[in-house]
Design a protein around this motif. Structure first.
Motif, PDB file in Angstrom:
ATOM      1  N   GLU A 119     -12.808  -0.117 -20.822  1.00 39.29           N
ATOM      2  CA  GLU A 119     -13.919   0.034 -19.871  1.00 39.29           C
ATOM      3  C   GLU A 119     -14.621  -1.310 -19.635  1.00 39.29           C
ATOM      4  O   GLU A 119     -14.913  -1.700 -18.515  1.00 39.29           O
ATOM      5  CB  GLU A 119     -14.922   1.073 -20.404  1.00 39.29           C
ATOM      6  N   SER A 152     -10.588   7.174 -27.245  1.00 44.34           N
ATOM      7  CA  SER A 152      -9.229   6.635 -27.085  1.00 44.34           C
ATOM      8  C   SER A 152      -8.723   6.648 -25.655  1.00 44.34           C
ATOM      9  O   SER A 152      -7.577   6.288 -25.417  1.00 44.34           O
ATOM     10  CB  SER A 152      -8.253   7.461 -27.934  1.00 44.34           C
ATOM     11  N   GLY A 153      -9.555   7.092 -24.733  1.00 46.16           N
ATOM     12  CA  GLY A 153      -9.041   7.209 -23.372  1.00 46.16           C
ATOM     13  C   GLY A 153      -9.962   6.611 -22.336  1.00 46.16           C
ATOM     14  O   GLY A 153     -11.073   6.166 -22.633  1.00 46.16           O
ATOM     15  N   ILE A 154      -9.464   6.571 -21.107  1.00 46.33           N
ATOM     16  CA  ILE A 154     -10.305   6.245 -19.957  1.00 46.33           C
ATOM     17  C   ILE A 154     -10.085   7.317 -18.894  1.00 46.33           C
ATOM     18  O   ILE A 154      -8.998   7.873 -18.765  1.00 46.33           O
ATOM     19  CB  ILE A 154     -10.025   4.843 -19.362  1.00 46.33           C
ATOM     20  N   ARG A 155     -11.157   7.606 -18.159  1.00 44.85           N
ATOM     21  CA  ARG A 155     -11.105   8.587 -17.072  1.00 44.85           C
ATOM     22  C   ARG A 155     -11.309   7.832 -15.764  1.00 44.85           C
ATOM     23  O   ARG A 155     -12.205   6.996 -15.673  1.00 44.85           O
ATOM     24  CB  ARG A 155     -12.224   9.611 -17.292  1.00 44.85           C
ATOM     25  N   ASP A 198      -4.611   8.443 -21.941  1.00 45.17           N
ATOM     26  CA  ASP A 198      -4.676   8.336 -23.409  1.00 45.17           C
ATOM     27  C   ASP A 198      -4.022   7.009 -23.793  1.00 45.17           C
ATOM     28  O   ASP A 198      -2.826   6.814 -23.602  1.00 45.17           O
ATOM     29  CB  ASP A 198      -3.908   9.522 -24.025  1.00 45.17           C
ATOM     30  N   LEU A 199      -4.841   6.084 -24.321  1.00 46.27           N
ATOM     31  CA  LEU A 199      -4.344   4.728 -24.579  1.00 46.27           C
ATOM     32  C   LEU A 199      -3.637   4.591 -25.925  1.00 46.27           C
ATOM     33  O   LEU A 199      -3.067   3.536 -26.223  1.00 46.27           O
ATOM     34  CB  LEU A 199      -5.518   3.737 -24.543  1.00 46.27           C
ATOM     35  N   THR A 211      -9.268   0.228 -27.455  1.00 47.84           N
ATOM     36  CA  THR A 211      -9.988   1.500 -27.355  1.00 47.84           C
ATOM     37  C   THR A 211     -10.388   1.732 -25.898  1.00 47.84           C
ATOM     38  O   THR A 211     -10.330   0.806 -25.069  1.00 47.84           O
ATOM     39  CB  THR A 211     -11.284   1.473 -28.189  1.00 47.84           C
ATOM     40  N   GLY A 212     -10.833   2.959 -25.614  1.00 43.96           N
ATOM     41  CA  GLY A 212     -11.344   3.239 -24.274  1.00 43.96           C
ATOM     42  C   GLY A 212     -12.507   2.320 -23.939  1.00 43.96           C
ATOM     43  O   GLY A 212     -12.640   1.846 -22.803  1.00 43.96           O
ATOM     44  N   ALA A 222     -14.957   5.098 -20.438  1.00 44.69           N
ATOM     45  CA  ALA A 222     -14.206   5.500 -21.620  1.00 44.69           C
ATOM     46  C   ALA A 222     -14.418   6.990 -21.807  1.00 44.69           C
ATOM     47  O   ALA A 222     -15.491   7.524 -21.521  1.00 44.69           O
ATOM     48  CB  ALA A 222     -14.728   4.742 -22.836  1.00 44.69           C
ATOM     49  N   ASN A 223     -13.394   7.688 -22.279  1.00 47.75           N
ATOM     50  CA  ASN A 223     -13.492   9.145 -22.389  1.00 47.75           C
ATOM     51  C   ASN A 223     -12.695   9.625 -23.597  1.00 47.75           C
ATOM     52  O   ASN A 223     -11.664   9.034 -23.926  1.00 47.75           O
ATOM     53  CB  ASN A 223     -12.886   9.779 -21.117  1.00 47.75           C
ATOM     54  N   GLU A 226      -8.688  13.879 -30.140  1.00 45.23           N
ATOM     55  CA  GLU A 226      -9.348  12.571 -30.305  1.00 45.23           C
ATOM     56  C   GLU A 226      -9.354  12.146 -31.780  1.00 45.23           C
ATOM     57  O   GLU A 226      -9.677  12.928 -32.663  1.00 45.23           O
ATOM     58  CB  GLU A 226     -10.786  12.643 -29.790  1.00 45.23           C
TER      59      GLU A 226
END
Ligand SMILES: *Cc1c(COP(=O)(O)O)cnc(C)c1O
Length: 415
Positions: free
Chosen positions: A332, A358-361, A318-319, A327-328, A344-345, A350
């Motif tokens: 990415e 807002s995230g990356i997986r 979670d960034l 942002t994710g 990006a995830n 959210e």
């Protein structure tokens, strides 16, 4: 790995195929649902079985000439049965989504109720998203993870189920880094007299290797994909108790599919054989150890991990706190330029959109296949941190890309 036979006929496609092999060799594949199959699985998938129609099941086909198709499918079934301990296995679904479709089609009527995890919390399109047939044919409500802890909220699920009275509860997720307690979900299903589908698409290999608890024998239906943490080539699988076997088989064919992709069934047979070897358990353990090492080092760099870590093959970052202006999608894009491919995830709670969340997986199945260990994954975490700290700095991206190339050279792929 050249594609000379394709090149003779079609240089444009040959160029793209060779480009793709180069891309996989020279960059880090960290999309958590991806892996690299063996040369043996590739060979099986590129075989003459692609020519064969084999509608039906081994010994009961609608076409002649199925002796070898029968042999291959029976081997895939027997090996899957040994790997997972299921009473009944169907290896024909073209993908994980088709496997889920078979369960819904076998057990539900249009308008029946599905209770599944929210997509932004780690669920899957085929669990009832409005854009998927499931969201349009069935009445869907969704449960959530605890937004504070990132863990599944089993009590919330129980309350929701008591209120909604679903016909089926779907468990199993696309972006959930923690162990799933199948029995707790089964208890909820039993209490409200619902069926339980456990979709282990992401963790099929971890379950096969015994490094994640198995829902087989707990949930009514278990579906999986055969190309994520297990390296059997693209496809799906459904498992159930004998009592549902005929209904499930009829829902796969002719219910939802025509002729099975027999070359892919051959890939499954070969990949399942590989997964029965003792080395596969080591691979699955290493995949998890690598994800833990990656996550710990990312935390040391100040990244916040959903659920503060991982029990499986992926981490969800979670960034929002550590990098509020990135942002994710930004992350990415910069990472891809630096040779690190992930996605990006959305994250629980959210606040952005599914298109630019807002995230990356990040997952370790593919890196582990090419030989990465914990030290390598800590180095990868250092590289990810350098890029996400300076996503617009072209010289940083170029430096990281060089280091990625070195890591790739040390762990060659498809030689
Ligand atoms: C990947 C995935 C699937 C299957 O996807 P396909 O692309 O159709 O094979 C199903 N369920 C979950 C939870 C997944 O993550």
């Amino acid at each position: 790995m050249d594609h000379d036979k394709v090149r003779d006929v079609d240089p444009a496609v040959a160029d793209a195929l060779e480009g793709e092999v180069q891309r996989q060799r020279e960059t880090l594949q960290m999309i958590a649902s991806e892996n690299h199959v063996s040369d043996a699985v590739l060979d099986a998938q590129g075989s003459a079985l692609t020519n064969k129609y084999a509608e039906g099941y081994p010994g009961e086909r609608y076409y002649g000439g199925c002796e070898y198709a029968d042999e291959v499918e029976q081997l895939a079934i027997d090996r899957a049965t040994e790997l997972f301990g299921a009473e009944h296995v169907n290896v024909q679904p073209h993908s994980g989504t088709q496997a889920n479709q078979a369960v819904y089609f076998a057990m539900l009527e249009p308008g029946d109720k599905i209770l599944s995890l929210d997509l932004t919390h780690g669920g899957h399109l085929s669990h009832g998203h409005p854009a998927n047939f499931t969201g349009q044919l069935y009445e869907v409500e969704q449960y959530e993870v605890d937004a504070e802890t990132g863990y599944l909220d089993y009590e919330g699920l129980a309350e929701h189920a008591a209120e909604f009275e679903p016909d089926i509860i779907v468990s199993g997720y696309s972006a959930y880094p923690r162990e799933v307690e199948w029995e707790r979900i089964q208890d909820v299903a039993d209490d409200v007299d619902a069926l339980h589908l456990a979709d282990i698409a992401h963790i099929t290999g971890l379950v096969a290797a015994g490094v994640h608890p198995s829902p087989v024998g707990v949930a009514d239906f278990v579906t999986g994909s055969t190309h994520k943490t297990i390296r059997s080539g693209r496809g799906g699988i459904v498992m159930c108790d004998e009592e549902y076997a005929d209904d499930i088989d009829a829902a796969v064919f002719p219910g939802g599919q025509g002729g099975p992709l027999m070359h892919n069934v051959a890939g499954k047979a070969v990949g399942f054989k590989e997964a029965l070897e003792p080395e596969f358990e080591e691979y699955a353990e290493q995949t998890i150890a690598n994800a833990k090492a990656l996550g710990e080092r990312l935390s040391e760099h100040g990244f916040s991990l959903v659920s503060e870590g991982t029990d499986n093959h992926l981490v969800l970052v979670d960034l929002r706190e550590s990098h509020p202006d990135t942002t994710g999608g930004d992350a990415e894009e910069a990472l891809e330029e630096a040779g690190i491919v992930l996605n990006a995830n959305t994250v629980p709670g959210e606040t952005r959109s599914a298109f630019n969340p807002s995230g990356i997986r990040a997952g370790t199945p593919a890196l582990t296949t090419r030989g990465f260990d914990e030290d390598d994954c800590r180095t990868v975490a250092d590289l990810i941190a350098r890029v996400v700290d300076s996503p617009d700095d072209e010289s940083v991206l170029a430096e990281v890309r060089e280091e990625v190339a070195t890591l790739c050279d040390e762990n060659p792929l498809y030689e």
